[in-house]
Scaffold this motif. Structure first.
Motif, PDB file in Angstrom:
ATOM      1  N   PRO A 148     -40.150  10.684  14.758  1.00 55.49           N
ATOM      2  CA  PRO A 148     -40.314  11.488  13.548  1.00 55.49           C
ATOM      3  C   PRO A 148     -40.263  10.654  12.274  1.00 55.49           C
ATOM      4  N   GLU A 149     -40.954  11.143  11.260  1.00 56.02           N
ATOM      5  CA  GLU A 149     -40.723  10.660   9.903  1.00 56.02           C
ATOM      6  C   GLU A 149     -39.445  11.368   9.463  1.00 56.02           C
ATOM      7  N   VAL A 150     -38.649  10.736   8.608  1.00 51.52           N
ATOM      8  CA  VAL A 150     -37.379  11.325   8.192  1.00 51.52           C
ATOM      9  C   VAL A 150     -37.283  11.363   6.680  1.00 51.52           C
ATOM     10  N   ASP A 151     -36.862  12.486   6.159  1.00 53.36           N
ATOM     11  CA  ASP A 151     -36.535  12.641   4.738  1.00 53.36           C
ATOM     12  C   ASP A 151     -35.300  13.525   4.675  1.00 53.36           C
ATOM     13  N   PHE A 152     -34.684  13.662   3.513  1.00 55.71           N
ATOM     14  CA  PHE A 152     -33.395  14.336   3.408  1.00 55.71           C
ATOM     15  C   PHE A 152     -33.345  15.360   2.293  1.00 55.71           C
ATOM     16  N   PHE A 153     -32.675  16.478   2.598  1.00 59.37           N
ATOM     17  CA  PHE A 153     -32.226  17.428   1.584  1.00 59.37           C
ATOM     18  C   PHE A 153     -30.736  17.149   1.401  1.00 59.37           C
ATOM     19  N   GLN A 154     -30.244  17.348   0.196  1.00 61.53           N
ATOM     20  CA  GLN A 154     -28.795  17.384   0.012  1.00 61.53           C
ATOM     21  C   GLN A 154     -28.471  18.650  -0.752  1.00 61.53           C
ATOM     22  N   VAL A 155     -27.640  19.473  -0.139  1.00 63.74           N
ATOM     23  CA  VAL A 155     -27.235  20.731  -0.743  1.00 63.74           C
ATOM     24  C   VAL A 155     -25.722  20.857  -0.627  1.00 63.74           C
ATOM     25  N   ALA A 156     -25.162  21.769  -1.402  1.00 64.90           N
ATOM     26  CA  ALA A 156     -23.724  22.001  -1.360  1.00 64.90           C
ATOM     27  C   ALA A 156     -23.456  23.489  -1.491  1.00 64.90           C
ATOM     28  N   SER A 157     -22.450  23.961  -0.743  1.00 62.29           N
ATOM     29  CA  SER A 157     -22.030  25.357  -0.894  1.00 62.29           C
ATOM     30  C   SER A 157     -20.535  25.535  -0.696  1.00 62.29           C
ATOM     31  N   TYR A 158     -19.818  24.487  -0.287  1.00 61.25           N
ATOM     32  CA  TYR A 158     -18.392  24.620  -0.010  1.00 61.25           C
ATOM     33  C   TYR A 158     -17.484  24.096  -1.109  1.00 61.25           C
ATOM     34  N   GLY A 159     -17.837  22.995  -1.738  1.00 61.87           N
ATOM     35  CA  GLY A 159     -16.940  22.411  -2.723  1.00 61.87           C
ATOM     36  C   GLY A 159     -15.674  21.919  -2.051  1.00 61.87           C
ATOM     37  N   GLU A 160     -14.531  22.250  -2.598  1.00 58.36           N
ATOM     38  CA  GLU A 160     -13.250  21.770  -2.083  1.00 58.36           C
ATOM     39  C   GLU A 160     -12.584  22.738  -1.114  1.00 58.36           C
ATOM     40  N   GLY A 161     -13.180  23.893  -0.870  1.00 55.45           N
ATOM     41  CA  GLY A 161     -12.508  24.906  -0.073  1.00 55.45           C
ATOM     42  C   GLY A 161     -12.933  24.938   1.375  1.00 55.45           C
ATOM     43  N   THR A 162     -12.451  25.959   2.078  1.00 51.23           N
ATOM     44  CA  THR A 162     -12.780  26.156   3.488  1.00 51.23           C
ATOM     45  C   THR A 162     -13.692  27.360   3.682  1.00 51.23           C
ATOM     46  N   VAL A 163     -14.125  27.961   2.590  1.00 53.52           N
ATOM     47  CA  VAL A 163     -15.026  29.111   2.644  1.00 53.52           C
ATOM     48  C   VAL A 163     -16.206  28.825   1.736  1.00 53.52           C
ATOM     49  N   SER A 164     -17.408  29.126   2.220  1.00 51.54           N
ATOM     50  CA  SER A 164     -18.607  28.911   1.413  1.00 51.54           C
ATOM     51  C   SER A 164     -18.501  29.677   0.104  1.00 51.54           C
ATOM     52  N   SER A 165     -18.980  29.039  -0.959  1.00 48.81           N
ATOM     53  CA  SER A 165     -18.968  29.694  -2.271  1.00 48.81           C
ATOM     54  C   SER A 165     -19.995  30.808  -2.340  1.00 48.81           C
ATOM     55  N   GLY A 166     -20.959  30.775  -1.421  1.00 50.09           N
ATOM     56  CA  GLY A 166     -22.035  31.759  -1.447  1.00 50.09           C
ATOM     57  C   GLY A 166     -23.216  31.302  -2.286  1.00 50.09           C
ATOM     58  N   ASN A 167     -23.047  30.227  -3.026  1.00 49.49           N
ATOM     59  CA  ASN A 167     -24.118  29.666  -3.855  1.00 49.49           C
ATOM     60  C   ASN A 167     -24.557  28.333  -3.270  1.00 49.49           C
ATOM     61  N   VAL A 168     -25.853  28.208  -2.995  1.00 51.52           N
ATOM     62  CA  VAL A 168     -26.392  26.951  -2.490  1.00 51.52           C
ATOM     63  C   VAL A 168     -26.947  26.172  -3.670  1.00 51.52           C
ATOM     64  N   GLN A 169     -26.461  24.951  -3.824  1.00 53.25           N
ATOM     65  CA  GLN A 169     -26.927  24.080  -4.909  1.00 53.25           C
ATOM     66  C   GLN A 169     -27.741  22.943  -4.314  1.00 53.25           C
ATOM     67  N   LEU A 170     -28.952  22.742  -4.808  1.00 53.01           N
ATOM     68  CA  LEU A 170     -29.785  21.631  -4.373  1.00 53.01           C
ATOM     69  C   LEU A 170     -29.380  20.388  -5.152  1.00 53.01           C
ATOM     70  N   LEU A 171     -28.928  19.362  -4.422  1.00 55.30           N
ATOM     71  CA  LEU A 171     -28.500  18.116  -5.054  1.00 55.30           C
ATOM     72  C   LEU A 171     -29.537  17.009  -4.908  1.00 55.30           C
ATOM     73  N   ARG A 172     -30.352  17.057  -3.822  1.00 57.18           N
ATOM     74  CA  ARG A 172     -31.411  16.078  -3.607  1.00 57.18           C
ATOM     75  C   ARG A 172     -32.581  16.756  -2.927  1.00 57.18           C
ATOM     76  N   GLU A 173     -33.742  16.592  -3.498  1.00 64.31           N
ATOM     77  CA  GLU A 173     -34.998  17.160  -3.013  1.00 64.31           C
ATOM     78  C   GLU A 173     -35.648  16.198  -2.013  1.00 64.31           C
ATOM     79  N   ILE A 174     -36.384  16.728  -1.034  1.00 64.89           N
ATOM     80  CA  ILE A 174     -37.158  15.837  -0.165  1.00 64.89           C
ATOM     81  C   ILE A 174     -38.380  15.340  -0.931  1.00 64.89           C
ATOM     82  N   ARG A 175     -38.890  14.199  -0.507  1.00 61.48           N
ATOM     83  CA  ARG A 175     -40.058  13.609  -1.163  1.00 61.48           C
ATOM     84  C   ARG A 175     -41.316  13.683  -0.301  1.00 61.48           C
ATOM     85  N   ALA A 176     -41.150  13.867   0.998  1.00 61.97           N
ATOM     86  CA  ALA A 176     -42.282  13.883   1.926  1.00 61.97           C
ATOM     87  C   ALA A 176     -43.172  15.097   1.695  1.00 61.97           C
ATOM     88  N   ASP A 177     -44.454  14.904   1.930  1.00 59.51           N
ATOM     89  CA  ASP A 177     -45.405  16.011   1.880  1.00 59.51           C
ATOM     90  C   ASP A 177     -45.294  16.772   3.196  1.00 59.51           C
TER      91      ASP A 177
END
Length: 174
Positions: A58-87
């Motif tokens: 496979p070709e490989v690219d990465f998403f980086q998202v966050a939804s937990y922060g410092e806790g043990t329960v998801s915040s319910g909000n997904v934040q995109l921290l890094r976008e993929i670059r591949a077409d």
């Protein structure tokens, strides 16, 4: 805090190898693999090497998202921290994540890939907690069913700690 081992390093290794062959049968050898960072980094690395052994390149690219922060329960909000670059236009994509729990992160990532024109997006997760889903999504390839406990290790953390553990454990806060 106490820690119980749920899945050993050997169990994880055997299951990842088996998953790679399941994926190799379902997806073309030249697919795009998109791990979701940061929690999936160890699982993704092991799975990508196992896919190579199964004849997939496979070709490989990465998403980086966050939804937990410092806790043990998801915040319910997904934040995109890094976008993929591949077409992704017209491509088969394997989305790789550590855990399918609420489903919000994977729903967000799958939609983003489909909106960019992916032909098909399949999902591989190390763990699944189907009883915790809050959105309608399913993984195509699942390592293990997880009990309803806060899991750590094998890339998964609690406030940035425990990612390095070679096994998957459950953390009980007492």
């Amino acid at each position: 805090m106490s820690l119980d081992i749920l899945f050993s390093e050997a169990e994880i290794g055997a299951r990842v190898e088996a998953m790679a062959y399941e994926i190799a049968e379902a997806l073309p050898a030249r697919m795009l693999a998109v791990p979701i960072m940061t929690g999936a980094f160890i699982f993704a690395a092991d799975l990508l090497r196992a896919l190579y052994r199964a004849g997939v390149e496979p070709e490989v690219d990465f998403f980086q998202v966050a939804s937990y922060g410092e806790g043990t329960v998801s915040s319910g909000n997904v934040q995109l921290l890094r976008e993929i670059r591949a077409d992704v236009t017209g491509r088969d994509v394997l989305l790789i994540d550590d855990i399918l729990e609420s489903g919000r992160t994977l729903t967000y990532a799958r939609k983003a890939l489909m909106d960019r024109g992916a032909r098909r997006v399949l999902i591989a997760v190390a763990l699944e907690k189907p009883h915790k889903l809050v959105v309608d999504i399913a993984a195509d390839f699942v390592g293990f069913q997880s009990p309803d406990r806060f899991v750590i290790g094998y890339g998964m953390d609690y406030a940035g700690k425990y990612r390095e553990l070679p096994f998957i454990g459950a953390l009980d806060q007492a």
